[in-house]
Design an enzyme around this catalytic site. Structure first.
Site, short mmCIF file in Angstrom:
data_model
loop_
_atom_site.label_atom_id
_atom_site.label_comp_id
_atom_site.label_asym_id
_atom_site.label_seq_id
_atom_site.Cartn_x
_atom_site.Cartn_y
_atom_site.Cartn_z
N LEU A 225 7.59 3.86 9.44
CA LEU A 225 6.89 4.73 10.39
C LEU A 225 5.42 4.36 10.50
O LEU A 225 4.68 4.37 9.51
CB LEU A 225 7.04 6.19 9.96
N ASP A 226 4.99 4.04 11.73
CA ASP A 226 3.59 3.74 12.05
C ASP A 226 3.04 2.56 11.25
O ASP A 226 1.83 2.45 11.06
CB ASP A 226 2.69 4.97 11.82
N GLU A 227 3.91 1.67 10.78
CA GLU A 227 3.45 0.54 9.97
C GLU A 227 3.92 -0.80 10.54
O GLU A 227 3.90 -1.81 9.85
CB GLU A 227 3.93 0.70 8.52
#
Length: 283
Positions: A225-227
């Protein structure tokens, strides 16, 4: 009639002769190089290149020529006719700023893509989308219906022959399966503070901590997530006089600019994946 223009992007193990081989092939087929950029990743010993050129021959013949060259260098390549606009599907929830910005940029020909449809888990942004003459698909999602909803998203991706999916503040986490199926062709935007604040009311958290910089990150979507690999980031300086509402307004502007750049660079094939990173060849 002007010759067609193409963009070639490639990556391969870094070794002497790659540039010479590519430029020699293009020259041998009567092509004229308009723009060329390259980068050698010394850590990974991998070479990346983007070439835009005019060609007197067709795409199939060019593709066959590069396919014949590729094995000599362990080369992975993509070739695109610049006359073909990438087909984009936008996913959004209730925040409209990024969607509105992308729609406007396309209308004003500041972004050379074709937005073919918008998908949302809420009905709120149907009037905005349809005012641009674009199809709007309301696909509600709950934990119990997530798999079915994502299958419908993939059906739309296939139906519209989508090249890129843009999560323009789509406030749902994509499953690992959907992330894998959209690998390298889905971009997300999210706020990013120094320090970072997650959860409810991030701008209020930032205000309470007296942050001096707020910003946004556009990246490829992965199951982390978001990486995912970062394409573009932008920041804006703020101070003690800004209210949480001020920070949110500034943040919306930064998100719009950052996402538009990322979408533009991807559409122009200026972004190449390099493991967990990207190589970006901006103008």
């Amino acid at each position: 009639m002007s010759p067609a223009e193409y963009v070639l992007t490639l990556s391969c193990p870094d070794r002497p002769g790659v540039v010479a081989a590519v430029s020699g092939l293009l020259a041998g087929h009567g092509c004229n190089i308009i723009e060329s950029q390259q980068f050698g990743d010394r850590d990974e010993q991998r070479f990346f290149m983007r070439v835009q050129f005019a060609a007197p021959l067709g795409e199939d013949e060019l593709r066959a020529a590069f396919a014949a060259l590729a094995p000599d260098f362990g080369m992975e390549f993509e070739l695109r006719d610049t006359a073909r606009k990438p087909r984009v599907l936008i996913m959004v929830s209730r925040f409209d700023h990024c969607l509105n910005d992308l729609l406007y940029r396309v209308r004003k020909k500041a972004l050379d893509i074709e937005i073919v449809a918008v998908v949302s888990n809420h009905p709120d942004l149907r009037p905005l989308t349809q005012s641009y003459g674009i199809d709007y698909h309301h696909l509600p999602v709950t934990p119990a219906t997530k798999a079915k909803q994502e299958a419908e998203v993939l059906t739309l991706v296939e139906h519209y022959q989508v090249d890129l999916v843009v999560l323009a503040r789509y406030m749902q986490v994509l499953s690992e399966d959907l992330c894998a199926k959209l690998a390298g062709r889905a971009i997300n935007i999210h706020h990013s503070f120094l320090p970072s604040f997650k959860g409810a009311k991030p701008y209020h958290q930032a205000h309470n901590r007296g942050v001096k910089l707020i910003g946004a990150t556009a990246h490829y979507v992965t199951s982390d997530l978001d990486e995912g690999p970062i394409i573009e980031q932008e920041v804006a300086r703020v101070n003690h006089s800004h209210s949480p509402e001020d920070l949110a307004a500034i943040g919306r502007d930064v998100e719009c600019v950052t996402l538009a750049r990322a979408v533009r660079w991807h559409a122009e094939q200026r972004v190449l994946l390099d493991g967990h990173k990207t190589v970006v060849f901006p103008r």
